[in-house]
Scaffold this active site. Structure first.
Site, short mmCIF file in Angstrom:
data_model
loop_
_atom_site.label_atom_id
_atom_site.label_comp_id
_atom_site.label_asym_id
_atom_site.label_seq_id
_atom_site.Cartn_x
_atom_site.Cartn_y
_atom_site.Cartn_z
CG ASP A 273 -1.94 -1.19 1.12
OD1 ASP A 273 -2.39 -1.49 -0.01
OD2 ASP A 273 -2.26 -1.79 2.15
CE LYS B 138 -4.03 -6.02 -0.43
NZ LYS B 138 -4.74 -4.78 -0.77
CG ASP C 290 -7.27 -5.62 -3.29
OD1 ASP C 290 -8.45 -5.90 -3.57
OD2 ASP C 290 -6.94 -5.16 -2.18
CE LYS D 2 -11.11 -4.72 -1.29
NZ LYS D 2 -9.68 -4.34 -1.30
CG HIS E 158 -19.76 -3.77 -7.01
ND1 HIS E 158 -20.15 -3.45 -5.71
CD2 HIS E 158 -20.84 -4.28 -7.60
CE1 HIS E 158 -21.42 -3.77 -5.55
NE2 HIS E 158 -21.87 -4.27 -6.69
CG ASP E 159 -19.89 -0.80 -13.45
OD1 ASP E 159 -21.08 -0.76 -13.80
OD2 ASP E 159 -19.12 0.16 -13.55
CB ILE E 160 -23.72 -3.44 -15.41
CG1 ILE E 160 -22.84 -2.74 -16.45
CG2 ILE E 160 -24.63 -2.43 -14.72
CD1 ILE E 160 -23.64 -2.18 -17.63
N PRO E 161 -22.63 -6.48 -15.24
CG PRO E 161 -24.03 -8.35 -15.03
CD PRO E 161 -24.03 -6.85 -14.91
CG ASN E 162 -21.21 -5.44 -21.55
OD1 ASN E 162 -20.75 -6.40 -22.17
ND2 ASN E 162 -21.15 -4.20 -22.00
CB THR E 163 -19.01 -2.45 -17.01
OG1 THR E 163 -20.01 -1.75 -17.74
CG2 THR E 163 -17.86 -1.52 -16.71
CB THR F 55 -13.07 -6.51 7.87
OG1 THR F 55 -12.05 -5.88 7.09
CG2 THR F 55 -12.99 -8.00 7.66
NE ARG G 185 -2.09 -5.12 12.30
CZ ARG G 185 -2.41 -5.04 11.01
NH1 ARG G 185 -2.18 -6.06 10.20
NH2 ARG G 185 -2.95 -3.95 10.52
N GLY H 94 0.05 -6.27 5.50
CA GLY H 94 0.57 -4.97 5.11
C GLY H 94 1.54 -4.42 6.13
NE ARG H 95 -1.80 -0.82 8.33
CZ ARG H 95 -2.99 -0.48 8.81
NH1 ARG H 95 -3.15 0.73 9.33
NH2 ARG H 95 -4.01 -1.32 8.75
#
Ligand code: C5P
Length: 232
Positions: free
Chosen positions: A10, A32, A59, A61, A63-68, A119, A181, A210-211
């Site tokens: 990150d 990642k 990563d 993520k 999330h849109d309409i199926p075609n896009t 989360t 952790r 990550g950290r």
């Protein structure tokens, strides 16, 4: 399924991430690349890190309409990453479209996993803002089952949910778990955490760290400790 530690890189720019990766002279960790770095540097940073010999979890993520999402995954498949993801909330038509778009002409595809419930979204937020009355655990499991039925390879979930996901979706259905952790480390803003050893015990396939590694005084030593605890 080979267990592995994925370092969440990150960082906000190319210089910082490459300076970080330069510290690893003996091993090539699985990394990642998230939205922050991808939006800052574009596909070139993926190609550069891949060319250095690292496996990459992209990563974004989606999330849109199926075609896009299908067309986006098709573009991402050309980047030749090892793992990528989408939101299970996009539902089965979107997940099936994504898998189709990601699949190469030879029928192979990078590991495709679904984010279940973030989360950062707790029960109170789900009930009052999203109007979802069911317990978080039920929602996570339902998303995982939908992802499996849509042909996806696995899910991102809390290590606390990895066991139940495997019980319901099979041991070959991959669980990728952040929120890790060290027993003697800082928890930071993560609410539900687990040590690498406990994540191994419960059956996580990949831990995303990550950290505890990127902010450590000695990142290489922290990475090795993680691998020793998780992979053994
Ligand atoms: O620094 P830390 O170990 O908390 O980083 C965890 C990584 O996993 C971050 O890149 C974060 O965005 C990601 N992540 C998470 N929780 C989720 C999904 C992704 O912490 N539910």
């Amino acid at each position: 399924m080979g267990k592995d530690v994925i370092i969440a890189c990150d960082f906000a720019d190319k210089e910082s991430v490459l300076a970080f990766l330069d510290k690893f002279t003996e091993e090539k960790p699985f990394v990642k690349i998230g939205m922050e770095l991808f939006y800052a540097e574009g596909p070139a940073i993926v190609r550069e890190i891949k060319a250095r010999g690292h496996k990459i979890f992209l990563d974004l993520k989606c999330h849109d309409i199926p075609n896009t999402v299908k067309k986006t995954m098709n573009v991402l498949s050309r980047l030749d990453v090892d793992m990528t993801n989408l939101h299970a909330a996009g539902a089965s038509a979107m997940m099936k479209g994504a898998l189709e778009g990601l699949t190469r002409p030879d029928g192979t595809h990078p590991i495709l996993i679904a984010v279940t419930q973030l989360t950062s979204t707790d029960q109170e937020t789900m009930t009052s803002e999203l109007l979802i009355d069911r317990p978080v655990a039920d929602v996570v499991l339902s998303y995982a089952k939908n992802a499996a039925a849509s042909g996806l390879d696995g899910v991102v979930c809390s290590p606390l949910e990895a066991g139940i996901v495997h019980e319901n979706c099979g041991k070959n259905f991959i669980t990728v778990t952040p929120g890790v952790r060290f027993a003697d480390g800082d928890v930071g803003d993560q609410k539900r955490v687990m040590t690498p050893a406990a994540a191994k015990e419960i059956g996580s396939d990949y831990i995303v760290v990550g950290r505890p590694i990127t902010a450590a005084a000695d990142p290489v030593a922290a990475y090795r400790r993680c691998v020793a605890e998780f992979v053994g």
